[in-house]
Write a protein that holds these residues in place. Structure first.
Motif, mmCIF file in Angstrom:
data_model
loop_
_atom_site.group_PDB
_atom_site.id
_atom_site.type_symbol
_atom_site.label_atom_id
_atom_site.label_comp_id
_atom_site.label_asym_id
_atom_site.label_seq_id
_atom_site.Cartn_x
_atom_site.Cartn_y
_atom_site.Cartn_z
ATOM 1 N N SER A 31 36.240 37.010 37.959
ATOM 2 C CA SER A 31 36.379 38.652 37.756
ATOM 3 C C SER A 31 35.225 39.341 38.787
ATOM 4 N N ALA A 32 33.730 38.769 38.719
ATOM 5 C CA ALA A 32 32.757 39.525 39.055
ATOM 6 C C ALA A 32 33.320 39.765 40.355
ATOM 7 N N ALA A 33 33.333 38.093 41.185
ATOM 8 C CA ALA A 33 33.144 38.186 42.755
ATOM 9 C C ALA A 33 34.619 38.786 43.547
ATOM 10 N N MET A 34 35.763 39.387 42.492
ATOM 11 C CA MET A 34 37.043 39.975 42.855
ATOM 12 C C MET A 34 36.637 41.731 42.989
ATOM 13 N N MET A 35 35.991 41.418 41.939
ATOM 14 C CA MET A 35 35.157 42.994 41.645
ATOM 15 C C MET A 35 33.855 43.864 42.948
ATOM 16 N N SER A 36 33.664 42.660 43.083
ATOM 17 C CA SER A 36 32.139 42.588 44.195
ATOM 18 C C SER A 36 32.894 43.258 45.558
ATOM 19 N N TYR A 37 33.630 42.192 45.508
ATOM 20 C CA TYR A 37 34.624 42.341 47.195
ATOM 21 C C TYR A 37 35.543 42.940 47.261
ATOM 22 N N PHE A 49 42.270 50.511 49.057
ATOM 23 C CA PHE A 49 43.531 50.605 47.673
ATOM 24 C C PHE A 49 43.184 49.296 46.692
ATOM 25 N N HIS A 50 43.016 49.247 45.319
ATOM 26 C CA HIS A 50 42.671 48.277 44.677
ATOM 27 C C HIS A 50 43.613 48.994 43.061
ATOM 28 N N VAL A 51 44.227 48.026 43.109
ATOM 29 C CA VAL A 51 44.237 48.091 41.196
ATOM 30 C C VAL A 51 44.560 47.066 40.667
ATOM 31 N N ASN A 52 44.324 47.349 38.784
ATOM 32 C CA ASN A 52 44.362 45.743 38.082
ATOM 33 C C ASN A 52 44.896 46.461 37.582
ATOM 34 N N HIS A 53 45.456 45.114 36.217
ATOM 35 C CA HIS A 53 46.388 44.863 35.447
ATOM 36 C C HIS A 53 45.380 43.920 34.582
ATOM 37 N N LEU A 54 45.419 44.355 33.282
ATOM 38 C CA LEU A 54 44.650 43.434 32.194
ATOM 39 C C LEU A 54 45.279 43.405 30.578
ATOM 40 N N ASP A 55 45.499 42.138 30.522
ATOM 41 C CA ASP A 55 46.276 42.244 29.424
ATOM 42 C C ASP A 55 45.014 42.456 28.636
ATOM 43 N N GLU A 56 45.968 42.756 26.888
ATOM 44 C CA GLU A 56 45.579 42.844 25.677
ATOM 45 C C GLU A 56 44.361 42.708 25.311
ATOM 46 N N ASN A 57 43.622 40.983 25.490
ATOM 47 C CA ASN A 57 42.164 40.935 25.424
ATOM 48 C C ASN A 57 41.470 41.472 26.513
ATOM 49 N N GLY A 58 41.560 42.235 27.624
ATOM 50 C CA GLY A 58 41.322 42.791 28.692
ATOM 51 C C GLY A 58 40.685 42.079 29.862
ATOM 52 N N ARG A 59 41.490 40.801 29.720
ATOM 53 C CA ARG A 59 40.906 39.699 31.195
ATOM 54 C C ARG A 59 42.077 40.198 32.450
ATOM 55 N N LEU A 60 41.293 39.667 33.036
ATOM 56 C CA LEU A 60 41.966 40.642 34.445
ATOM 57 C C LEU A 60 43.516 39.452 34.609
#
Length: 562
Positions: A31-37, A49-60
């Motif tokens: 996750s950190a690698a993707m955000m850093s990129y 442009f980028h957008v993330n979709h998280l699950d109920e536990n806050g995971r990417l």
């Protein structure tokens, strides 16, 4: 138990069902690698442009991104898009999906990427909605996908006016799996393809299909029955009225599916993906800039004395010009067998042509001894041509039947609507000036000029925008300046034509010259033929690499004068 000819749940099908139920689990530094990129991509251009979709536990869970260059390219090549979910990253059973278009060189061009956790309707709905939002709500006129039913419903809900089509290449590639156990499969497989590709009229296709099913006793085959029920989603004759920019050809689909081949594999880890993505995009941009450089430096040789060939030599990219040449090279096989007046100005022609097919295992068309007849109408006043094959409507390239009728009626100065801005090489496209981490065009001479001029214009606009009188003054001066620049460019182009290595007759009355070639409109206004013009017609795939004598033409350039 159903017989071997009927549709069954294979091991592959069951694996796919299990796969769809799995969820992405980000661990370690992924996750950190993707955000850093993403931060790295935004550093050079805030239009990333980028957008993330998280699950109920806050995971990417799901990720969508479109870089600044792709967003700009969408303005010109977003009319027809393929949503491809070929690539997978094994560790997380995560589909890597991408939106791909076709540029003016006929190359695949990336228009967005997504990492997806589920292949269900909710996930695809989220992906499509976010992607459309990124593109300012402007939907493509056509989108090509595989047969996944989970894509169909979201597309219908979000953009009901977008024409959705299944990839016919994927469907025909399933013949061995779905029909291979039928007793007469080896006998009927090529005949089935003929029924699909060579039926130009709806009624003819349906009649041929039913006769085929009856002859080979496939009435109880569930897959065949289902595919006929959904025929409007994939059969070429139902699609020929719509523009598809060659997306339906086997070569184009293979190019789309292999966009990241050599850079992304099933063993690619998620934290490795950004680096591989950058390498792949660097290569794709280089391919486009090399093609543009070749169009600028070289001029394709003329293969005939047709006036319209000379016209398209001036304005179309090499790839598209060679498609025009391929059509012209086949004119010797087209004959007008009959004609009649159907109104005061409209003539109807009966044109005889040979049947061209792609043999099993081959990639290019070959001529056969079979004949086919087309109806073509020509308006003596408007100079419009209408014809059965609909190749221009579906591919955006004038076909041999159009050239035959126009030549017979001594029409050499064609209507503007038959020249697509989409394929022109003399259009300045904004995405080629966009700076992204994998490509910096700021050192290119034309980009330097553009930036210098823009800098001066911006300072004037900032002052003029605050005063009404000055705004009017600036607009008047800009209008005059534009006319002078257009005139200077026309003179330069005319000089360029006079100095070309390849000469062409220009006697009075012989045909069109460069001065009759209208300057392209705003690309956004003419990126497609018309709202009603879209894509289909898989049946008539043009051989782009050889002419009618099998003489290679791809490398037949002469260097343009400096």
């Amino acid at each position: 138990m159903k017989d071997g000819c009927n549709m069954q749940m294979t091991v592959k099908d069951m694996q796919h069902e299990v796969y769809k139920a799995r969820r992405l689990k980000m661990v370690g530094g992924d996750s950190a690698a993707m955000m850093s990129y993403f931060e790295y991509m935004m550093a050079d251009n805030q239009n990333f442009f980028h957008v993330n979709h998280l699950d109920e536990n806050g995971r990417l869970k799901d990720v969508l991104w479109v870089d600044a260059r792709s967003r700009a390219a969408y303005e010109y090549f977003g009319d027809v898009v393929c949503f491809d979910a070929t690539y997978l990253t094994n560790d997380y059973e995560l589909p890597f999906a991408n939106f791909v278009g076709v540029n003016h060189h006929g190359q695949s061009i990336l228009l967005g990427c997504a990492l997806v956790s589920h292949e269900d309707s909710d996930t695809f709905r989220w992906i499509f909605r976010q992607w459309l939002s990124c593109m300012g709500g402007k939907a493509p006129i056509g989108i090509l996908t595989d047969q996944a039913p989970t894509m169909r419903k979201p597309l219908e809900e979000l953009r009901p006016d977008t024409r959705h089509m299944w990839c016919i290449w994927h469907i025909t590639s399933k013949f061995p799996e779905k029909l291979g156990k039928c007793p007469l499969y080896s006998e009927f497989k090529n005949l089935l393809k003929s029924v699909i590709y060579e039926s130009f009229i709806l009624e003819v296709f349906e009649r041929n299909w039913c006769s085929f099913i009856e002859k080979y006793k496939l009435e109880n085959n569930e897959w065949v029955t289902y595919m006929f029920k959904e025929r409007e989603m994939w059969v070429p004759t139902y699609m020929k009225e719509f523009f598809w920019a060659w997306m339906k050809t086997t070569q184009r689909v293979e190019s789309i599916n292999s966009f990241f081949d050599g850079f992304v594999s099933r063993k690619t880890k998620l934290h490795e993906f950004p680096k591989q993505y950058t390498r792949a995009m660097t290569k794709r941009v280089k391919d486009e800039t090399d093609a543009h450089a070749n169009c600028t430096k070289y001029v394709c040789r003329l293969l005939s004395e047709f006036k319209l060939e000379k016209l398209f030599q001036k304005i179309y990219t090499d790839t598209k010009f060679q498609e025009i040449q391929a059509e012209l090279s086949r004119l010797m096989y087209c004959y007008c067998r009959d004609e009649k007046m159907i109104s005061e100005t409209v003539v109807q022609y009966l044109v005889e042509d040979r049947v061209w097919i792609i043999p099993a295992g081959e990639r290019e068309e070959v001529i056969t001894d079979r004949r086919r007849f087309y109806q073509v109408t020509f308006d003596n006043i408007s100079k419009e041509v209408s014809f059965d094959c609909r190749k221009f409507e579906s591919c955006g390239i004038m076909c041999k039947h159009m050239f035959r009728i126009l030549d017979q009626n001594l029409v050499f100065d064609i209507l503007d609507k038959y020249i697509l801005t989409r394929w022109r090489k003399d259009v300045q496209r904004r995405h080629t000036r966009v700076i992204v981490p994998y490509h910096d065009p700021s050192k290119i001479v034309q980009v330097k000029r553009f930036n210098a001029i823009l800098c001066n214009f911006e300072s004037i606009c900032e002052v003029a925008a605050n005063v009404d009188d000055e705004t009017v003054l600036v607009m008047k001066i800009l209008s005059k300046l534009k006319s002078e620049v257009d005139e200077a460019k026309q003179k330069r182009d005319q000089l360029h034509i006079m100095r070309e290595v390849v000469n062409f007759p220009t006697e009075a009355g012989e045909g069109t010259t460069s001065s009759s070639i209208r300057k392209p409109d705003n690309p956004m206004q003419s990126t497609v033929l018309n709202e009603e013009v879209t894509r289909s017609s898989q049946h008539d795939v043009t051989d782009l690499s050889t002419d009618h004598d099998n003489v290679p033409v791809t490398g037949s350039h002469v260097e343009a004068p400096v």
